[in-house]
Write a protein that holds these residues in place. Structure first.
Motif, mmCIF file in Angstrom:
data_model
loop_
_atom_site.group_PDB
_atom_site.id
_atom_site.type_symbol
_atom_site.label_atom_id
_atom_site.label_comp_id
_atom_site.label_asym_id
_atom_site.label_seq_id
_atom_site.Cartn_x
_atom_site.Cartn_y
_atom_site.Cartn_z
ATOM 1 N N ALA A 180 0.822 -1.208 0.000
ATOM 2 C CA ALA A 180 0.000 0.000 0.000
ATOM 3 C C ALA A 180 0.859 1.263 0.000
ATOM 4 O O ALA A 180 1.957 1.290 0.546
ATOM 5 N N CYS A 181 0.322 2.292 -0.586
ATOM 6 C CA CYS A 181 0.916 3.621 -0.496
ATOM 7 C C CYS A 181 1.097 3.947 0.981
ATOM 8 O O CYS A 181 0.248 3.605 1.810
ATOM 9 N N HIS A 182 2.192 4.616 1.310
ATOM 10 C CA HIS A 182 2.440 4.890 2.728
ATOM 11 C C HIS A 182 1.461 5.895 3.326
ATOM 12 O O HIS A 182 1.419 6.069 4.535
ATOM 13 N N TYR A 183 0.634 6.515 2.505
ATOM 14 C CA TYR A 183 -0.394 7.411 3.029
ATOM 15 C C TYR A 183 -1.718 6.689 3.295
ATOM 16 O O TYR A 183 -2.653 7.280 3.832
ATOM 17 N N THR B 287 -2.481 -5.228 4.248
ATOM 18 C CA THR B 287 -1.434 -4.582 3.465
ATOM 19 C C THR B 287 -0.109 -4.488 4.209
ATOM 20 O O THR B 287 -0.047 -4.610 5.427
ATOM 21 N N VAL B 288 0.927 -4.260 3.418
ATOM 22 C CA VAL B 288 2.246 -3.923 3.946
ATOM 23 C C VAL B 288 2.610 -2.567 3.378
ATOM 24 O O VAL B 288 2.161 -2.199 2.289
ATOM 25 N N GLY B 289 3.414 -1.841 4.102
ATOM 26 C CA GLY B 289 3.807 -0.504 3.663
ATOM 27 C C GLY B 289 4.849 -0.557 2.561
ATOM 28 O O GLY B 289 5.735 -1.408 2.566
ATOM 29 N N GLU B 290 4.740 0.383 1.629
ATOM 30 C CA GLU B 290 5.650 0.401 0.494
ATOM 31 C C GLU B 290 7.099 0.628 0.902
ATOM 32 O O GLU B 290 8.014 0.212 0.192
ATOM 33 N N LYS B 291 7.308 1.238 2.038
ATOM 34 C CA LYS B 291 8.686 1.505 2.480
ATOM 35 C C LYS B 291 9.353 0.258 3.064
ATOM 36 O O LYS B 291 10.544 0.271 3.330
#
Length: 146
Positions: A48-51, A126-130
């Motif tokens: 997922a997008c970090h936002y 989800t997992v964060g994109e970073k």
């Protein structure tokens, strides 16, 4: 009893509030997608997008998202023909294709949390994109989006 606005108006006839209210809050559009260049098929990942707030499935800074995330796409009524990249459960895509809103949609059910309770959102998935290297995105393709 009068028909609801999404049954009587075209996308371009809707005001901004009506247009925005069509969003079911699933968060699927905020997932990173991979496109097969050979056939144009779109594959969703669980990245997922970090936002994206994984709990609410809403953008943490919606009003500034286009400035903060240059690759973020704004859904606009005039772009209906390009909605084929959206998941098949997306309200915008369903209406663009002449389908009905699903019974769990908040405009139909009156219950915004129902989408999460029934598992139609990305909540908790989800997992964060970073946290994922871009070279590893292909390993994160999921099939639960549809």
């Amino acid at each position: 009893m009068t028909n609801p606005f999404w049954k009587t108006k075209t996308f371009t006839q809707m005001n901004q509030r009506e247009w925005e209210s069509l969003c079911d809050g699933c968060g699927k559009c905020c997932l990173h997608k991979l496109e097969d260049e050979a056939d144009g098929e779109v594959y969703y990942t669980d990245i997922a997008c970090h936002y994206l707030d994984d709990n609410t499935c809403l953008c943490k800074d919606y009003s500034h998202r286009l400035q903060l995330v240059p690759e973020c796409l704004q859904l606009r009524p005039q772009d209906v023909a390009q909605f084929n990249w959206l998941p098949k459960t997306c309200s915008y895509r369903l209406l663009a294709e002449g389908e009905e809103l699903p019974l769990w949609h908040h405009l139909v059910s009156g219950k915004p949390e129902l989408i999460h309770q029934l598992g139609f959102s990305v909540q908790g998935r989800t997992v964060g994109e970073k946290t994922i290297a871009e070279d590893d995105y292909q390993e994160r393709v999921v099939h639960w989006v549809e």
